[in-house]
Write an enzyme that holds these catalytic residues in place. Structure first.
Site: not given
Length: 323
Positions: A249, A204, A301
């Protein structure tokens, strides 16, 4: 400078919401600049720099590598898995021999070699693995129908710490993330991972914003990177474009055999706003996504305070383009 040809740009539309977004590993993603994802471990053009930075961090703070005693067998499984995946990725640069109860590996890219008996109690196999892959490594153990982060070498965390998370459950690790419990994202991901078969690998992506291509954004260094983020809130448009980065990521999860633990690999990539603007559509999409993101997600975030800076950079760039 970022190699945009291999950058895992994460957005297909102008909005973003949390999801499990799991997919089979080793399938190539085509992007407007090139592609990524053919291999689980992809060294990349920044490979040596990432390994050198990890070595410096571990020398300064050995607590970034932690493991509960019962995870030693899984650590050896993880080492062999990482070396196999790296050898698949760059077979001409590496040699690997796992016969006879020993792990023998040489790597011309890193300049390292390994020759160790599997199970040697004087060796930390996760640290050995971390010396060959640019990915952070976490081992998840299964107990009582739950996953626990019981070992890891994490030098490039984004707003968290492996040392603090050691022994925490999958549920607790994701506790601070808004919406994911109420919307069932954590429960679905946990159920999927608990059912992951031996040897199976999924992946993912996740994203946030970073500054100055800084890899180590862990809790241990919060004072440094938080100060840099505050600087950008009032910085010039030129500085914002040069320093503010989309941090992506690529996360792989593999069920190890024979231990049964899950190896969680996290490879971190950065591209500045100015760099993203070199690929048609990328900068516009980042601006759209960050502007539309709901307040709770933006707060988590860490980008709420940076929205005016992003808008300032975008308006400046548009003026320059339009003359």
């Amino acid at each position: 400078m970022t190699d945009l040809r291999a950058f895992p740009f994460p957005f297909d539309v102008d909005t973003y919401r949390y999801s499990t977004n799991l997919e089979p590993a080793r399938t190539a993603h085509r992007t407007a600049a090139g592609g990524w994802g053919e291999h689980v471990v992809e060294p990349g053009t920044d490979y040596r720099d990432a390994l050198a930075e990890r070595a410096r961090i571990l020398a300064r703070d050995p607590r970034r590598a932690v493991s509960l005693p019962h995870m030693a067998p899984a650590g050896w499984d993880a080492l062999e898995t990482v070396l196999i995946e790296l050898h698949r990725s760059v077979p001409d640069e590496t040699t690997l021999d796992l016969d006879g109860g020993r792990v023998r590996f040489s790597n011309r890219l890193s300049g390292n070699s390994i020759d160790v008996a599997r199970g040697d109690p004087s060796v930390d196999p996760l640290v050995l693995a971390a010396g060959e892959t640019p990915d952070d490594l976490v081992l998840l153990d299964t107990r009582g129908g739950e996953l626990f982060a019981d070992a890891g070498v994490v030098t490039y965390a984004s707003g968290w710490s492996m040392n603090f998370a050691l022994g925490a459950s999958f549920e607790d690790i994701h506790g601070p993330v808004p919406r994911v419990r109420d919307e069932g994202v954590v429960a679905r991901a946990r159920a999927f991972l608990l059912g992951l078969g031996a040897g199976a690998t999924v992946r993912r992506t996740n994203w946030s914003l970073g500054v100055d291509h800084r890899l180590d954004a862990s809790l241990e260094t919060r004072g440094e990177w938080a100060r840099a983020r505050r600087e950008l809130e009032t910085a010039s448009a030129d500085d914002v474009g040069r320093r503010l980065c989309l941090r992506v990521e690529v996360q792989h999860l593999t069920r190890l055999a024979p231990s049964g633990a899950i190896l969680f690999l996290v490879r971190t990539h950065h591209a500045s706003l100015d760099e993203l603007a070199a690929v048609p559509g990328w900068a516009e999409r980042v601006v759209a996504v960050t502007a539309e993101l709901p307040r709770d997600m933006a707060d988590y975030k860490g980008l709420t305070a940076l929205r005016p800076a992003i808008d300032r950079w975008w308006r400046s760039r548009r003026r320059a383009v339009l003359g």
